[in-house]
Structure formats: C-alpha cells, structure tokens
Design a protein around this motif. Structure first.
Motif, mmCIF file in Angstrom:
data_model
loop_
_atom_site.group_PDB
_atom_site.id
_atom_site.type_symbol
_atom_site.label_atom_id
_atom_site.label_comp_id
_atom_site.label_asym_id
_atom_site.label_seq_id
_atom_site.Cartn_x
_atom_site.Cartn_y
_atom_site.Cartn_z
ATOM 1 N N ALA A 21 0.819 -1.121 0.065
ATOM 2 C CA ALA A 21 0.008 0.125 -0.116
ATOM 3 C C ALA A 21 0.811 1.206 0.005
ATOM 4 C CB ALA A 21 -1.237 0.113 1.501
ATOM 5 N N ASP A 22 2.006 1.149 0.798
ATOM 6 C CA ASP A 22 2.901 2.270 0.693
ATOM 7 C C ASP A 22 3.742 2.559 -0.507
ATOM 8 O OD1 ASP A 22 3.787 4.870 2.500
ATOM 9 O OD2 ASP A 22 5.544 3.599 2.515
ATOM 10 N N LEU A 23 3.864 1.481 -1.422
ATOM 11 C CA LEU A 23 4.552 1.510 -2.519
ATOM 12 C C LEU A 23 3.347 2.261 -3.630
ATOM 13 C CD1 LEU A 23 6.296 -1.833 -2.657
ATOM 14 C CD2 LEU A 23 7.483 0.564 -2.808
ATOM 15 N N LYS A 24 2.364 1.840 -3.500
ATOM 16 C CA LYS A 24 1.413 2.446 -4.208
ATOM 17 C C LYS A 24 1.142 3.981 -4.055
ATOM 18 C CE LYS A 24 -1.552 -1.945 -4.551
ATOM 19 N NZ LYS A 24 -2.771 -2.289 -4.220
ATOM 20 N N ARG A 25 1.076 4.407 -2.800
ATOM 21 C CA ARG A 25 1.094 5.534 -2.423
ATOM 22 C C ARG A 25 2.146 6.254 -2.829
ATOM 23 N NH1 ARG A 25 3.360 8.862 0.638
ATOM 24 N NH2 ARG A 25 4.531 7.014 1.715
ATOM 25 N N THR A 26 3.321 5.993 -2.585
ATOM 26 C CA THR A 26 4.592 6.613 -3.138
ATOM 27 C C THR A 26 4.349 6.854 -4.536
ATOM 28 O OG1 THR A 26 5.915 5.505 -1.348
ATOM 29 C CG2 THR A 26 7.162 6.341 -3.230
ATOM 30 N N VAL A 27 4.157 5.774 -5.301
ATOM 31 C CA VAL A 27 3.761 6.186 -6.822
ATOM 32 C C VAL A 27 2.945 7.296 -7.213
ATOM 33 C CG1 VAL A 27 2.984 5.021 -8.922
ATOM 34 C CG2 VAL A 27 4.300 3.728 -7.626
ATOM 35 N N ARG A 28 1.927 7.480 -6.478
ATOM 36 C CA ARG A 28 0.918 8.613 -6.767
ATOM 37 C C ARG A 28 1.641 9.855 -6.355
ATOM 38 N NH1 ARG A 28 -2.666 5.073 -4.292
ATOM 39 N NH2 ARG A 28 -2.260 6.220 -2.225
ATOM 40 N N GLU A 29 2.475 9.868 -5.134
ATOM 41 C CA GLU A 29 3.162 10.989 -4.969
ATOM 42 C C GLU A 29 4.232 11.490 -5.971
ATOM 43 O OE1 GLU A 29 2.123 12.937 -2.499
ATOM 44 O OE2 GLU A 29 0.795 11.481 -1.690
ATOM 45 N N TYR A 30 4.997 10.611 -6.183
ATOM 46 C CA TYR A 30 6.045 10.725 -7.289
ATOM 47 C C TYR A 30 5.283 11.141 -8.673
ATOM 48 C CZ TYR A 30 9.685 8.586 -4.308
ATOM 49 O OH TYR A 30 10.605 8.173 -3.659
ATOM 50 N N THR A 31 4.370 10.517 -8.891
ATOM 51 C CA THR A 31 3.500 11.117 -10.262
ATOM 52 C C THR A 31 3.029 12.323 -10.026
ATOM 53 O OG1 THR A 31 2.823 8.741 -10.595
ATOM 54 C CG2 THR A 31 1.696 10.535 -11.789
ATOM 55 N N THR A 32 2.681 12.942 -9.053
ATOM 56 C CA THR A 32 2.058 14.429 -8.673
ATOM 57 C C THR A 32 3.384 15.063 -8.793
ATOM 58 O OG1 THR A 32 0.129 13.453 -7.453
ATOM 59 C CG2 THR A 32 1.136 15.920 -7.109
ATOM 60 N N ALA A 33 4.370 14.738 -8.312
ATOM 61 C CA ALA A 33 5.483 15.780 -8.211
ATOM 62 C C ALA A 33 6.074 15.767 -9.832
ATOM 63 C CB ALA A 33 6.602 15.128 -7.253
ATOM 64 N N ALA A 34 6.128 14.779 -10.480
ATOM 65 C CA ALA A 34 6.556 15.020 -11.864
ATOM 66 C C ALA A 34 5.481 15.733 -12.587
ATOM 67 C CB ALA A 34 6.676 13.476 -12.395
ATOM 68 N N THR A 35 4.412 15.641 -12.404
ATOM 69 C CA THR A 35 3.480 16.618 -13.156
ATOM 70 C C THR A 35 3.584 17.891 -12.892
ATOM 71 O OG1 THR A 35 1.909 14.628 -12.985
ATOM 72 C CG2 THR A 35 0.923 16.468 -13.548
ATOM 73 N N GLU A 36 3.896 18.094 -11.636
ATOM 74 C CA GLU A 36 3.779 19.485 -11.069
ATOM 75 C C GLU A 36 5.109 20.318 -11.183
ATOM 76 O OE1 GLU A 36 2.082 19.804 -7.255
ATOM 77 O OE2 GLU A 36 0.165 19.310 -7.987
ATOM 78 N N SER A 37 6.296 19.363 -11.622
ATOM 79 C CA SER A 37 7.561 19.981 -11.560
ATOM 80 C C SER A 37 7.717 21.031 -12.814
ATOM 81 C CB SER A 37 8.830 18.919 -11.583
ATOM 82 O OG SER A 37 8.614 18.131 -12.814
ATOM 83 N N ASN A 38 8.525 21.988 -12.638
ATOM 84 C CA ASN A 38 8.726 22.763 -13.710
ATOM 85 C C ASN A 38 9.928 22.548 -14.343
ATOM 86 O OD1 ASN A 38 8.320 25.124 -15.391
ATOM 87 N ND2 ASN A 38 9.042 26.507 -13.957
ATOM 88 N N CYS A 39 11.067 22.074 -13.707
ATOM 89 C CA CYS A 39 12.281 21.829 -14.216
ATOM 90 C C CYS A 39 12.519 20.453 -14.721
ATOM 91 C CB CYS A 39 13.321 21.843 -12.919
ATOM 92 S SG CYS A 39 14.862 21.428 -13.263
ATOM 93 N N PRO A 40 12.902 20.303 -16.141
ATOM 94 C CA PRO A 40 13.186 19.191 -16.878
ATOM 95 C C PRO A 40 14.019 18.021 -15.925
ATOM 96 C CG PRO A 40 13.476 20.854 -18.394
ATOM 97 C CD PRO A 40 13.431 21.615 -16.927
ATOM 98 N N THR A 41 15.094 18.341 -15.450
ATOM 99 C CA THR A 41 15.769 17.577 -14.623
ATOM 100 C C THR A 41 15.185 16.873 -13.254
ATOM 101 O OG1 THR A 41 17.697 18.776 -15.436
ATOM 102 C CG2 THR A 41 17.964 17.355 -13.256
ATOM 103 N N VAL A 42 14.365 17.884 -12.681
ATOM 104 C CA VAL A 42 13.506 17.078 -11.591
ATOM 105 C C VAL A 42 12.437 16.509 -11.949
ATOM 106 C CG1 VAL A 42 12.039 18.103 -9.614
ATOM 107 C CG2 VAL A 42 14.165 19.341 -9.982
ATOM 108 N N ARG A 43 11.893 16.741 -13.141
ATOM 109 C CA ARG A 43 10.848 16.036 -13.689
ATOM 110 C C ARG A 43 11.283 14.556 -14.071
ATOM 111 N NH1 ARG A 43 5.775 17.309 -16.197
ATOM 112 N NH2 ARG A 43 4.952 15.786 -17.349
ATOM 113 N N ARG A 44 12.625 14.551 -14.556
ATOM 114 C CA ARG A 44 13.105 13.413 -15.102
ATOM 115 C C ARG A 44 13.362 12.458 -13.941
ATOM 116 N NH1 ARG A 44 15.921 14.896 -18.878
ATOM 117 N NH2 ARG A 44 17.455 15.884 -17.717
ATOM 118 N N VAL A 45 13.867 13.221 -12.767
ATOM 119 C CA VAL A 45 14.100 12.369 -11.387
ATOM 120 C C VAL A 45 12.920 11.491 -10.914
ATOM 121 C CG1 VAL A 45 14.909 12.512 -8.920
ATOM 122 C CG2 VAL A 45 16.276 13.570 -11.092
ATOM 123 N N PHE A 46 11.885 12.518 -10.992
ATOM 124 C CA PHE A 46 10.771 12.039 -10.258
ATOM 125 C C PHE A 46 10.127 10.736 -11.472
ATOM 126 C CE2 PHE A 46 10.155 15.801 -7.622
ATOM 127 C CZ PHE A 46 10.240 15.009 -6.593
#
Length: 131
Positions: A21-46
C-alpha cells in the motif's frame, strides 16, 4: 521484526500489505511531483523514481501472489476495457480542443509536450474474450 517477547510484531501478510500500500501511495506522490515540476531535470528524476517504485511494487505483488497473500481481481471483459479506453481518448480530444479554442491554436502557453504518448501495454491475443 519482533516484539520484546520474541513474537512477530505483525503477521508477514499484514506487513507486506502495508508495504505494498505504501509503494502504491509513493507512486501517486512521485507522479504528482513529476506532473507539477517545472524543471526538466527534476521531472526526469521523479519519472525515474516512479518507474523504480512501480517495478518494486510489481515484484512485491508477484511474490505475494505466489505465496497466496494477494488475490488478483477478476479478469475484465475486453469490451469493458475498450469502452474505458475510448472514453479516455474522447476526454483527451475534448481537452485538446478546449486548449486550442482558448489559446487560438498558438499562444503564450503553447508548447510541445515533454511526455511521450502512452503506448498500450496489453497484447491482444487473437480474439480472446478477456484481458
């Protein structure tokens, strides 16, 4: 992990379900962070973190499934899956049309997508009924 009296802190199945369950939640959080990131490098990391976490989640699910700790949902009818895909494509087309109307087809907010088009990950098996 054991309690002070030497007994397991929690049943293995409960512990693994918590981790899953925590891995599923973490995927959602990383996806949100990637979606909201403005920097291509940060987006790639997420994006990389998302994919690594999805891999871990899949491996854990497979292990739990082999040990009869996790029951997969029933198979979906192909027509139901196709309806969902069609509805998602229609929503995407409506959104694209809305953006074109609001920006006049080109404008300050018009830019090339930095996310590749999603390819289907389901193989169609010569007329099989279920997915």
């Amino acid at each position: 992990m054991y309690a002070q009296n030497g007994t397991p802190f929690m049943a293995d199945e409960d512990l693994l379900n918590t981790v899953l369950a925590d891995l599923k939640r973490t995927v959602r959080e990383y996806t949100t962070a990637a979606t909201e990131s403005n920097c291509p490098t940060v987006r790639r990391v997420f994006n990389d973190l998302t994919m690594d976490t999805l891999r871990l989640q899949g491996e854990l699910y497979n292990q739990m499934s082999q040990m009869n700790m996790y029951t997969a949902p029933g198979k979906a009818l192909r027509q139901d899956v196709d309806k969902q895909i069609q509805a998602a494509q229609q929503t995407q087309q409506k959104c694209q049309q809305f953006v074109r109307e609001k920006t006049g087809g080109a404008g300050a907010y018009n830019q090339a997508s930095n996310v590749p088009l999603h390819q289907a990950n389901v193989q169609h098996n010569n007329g099989s009924y279920y997915m």
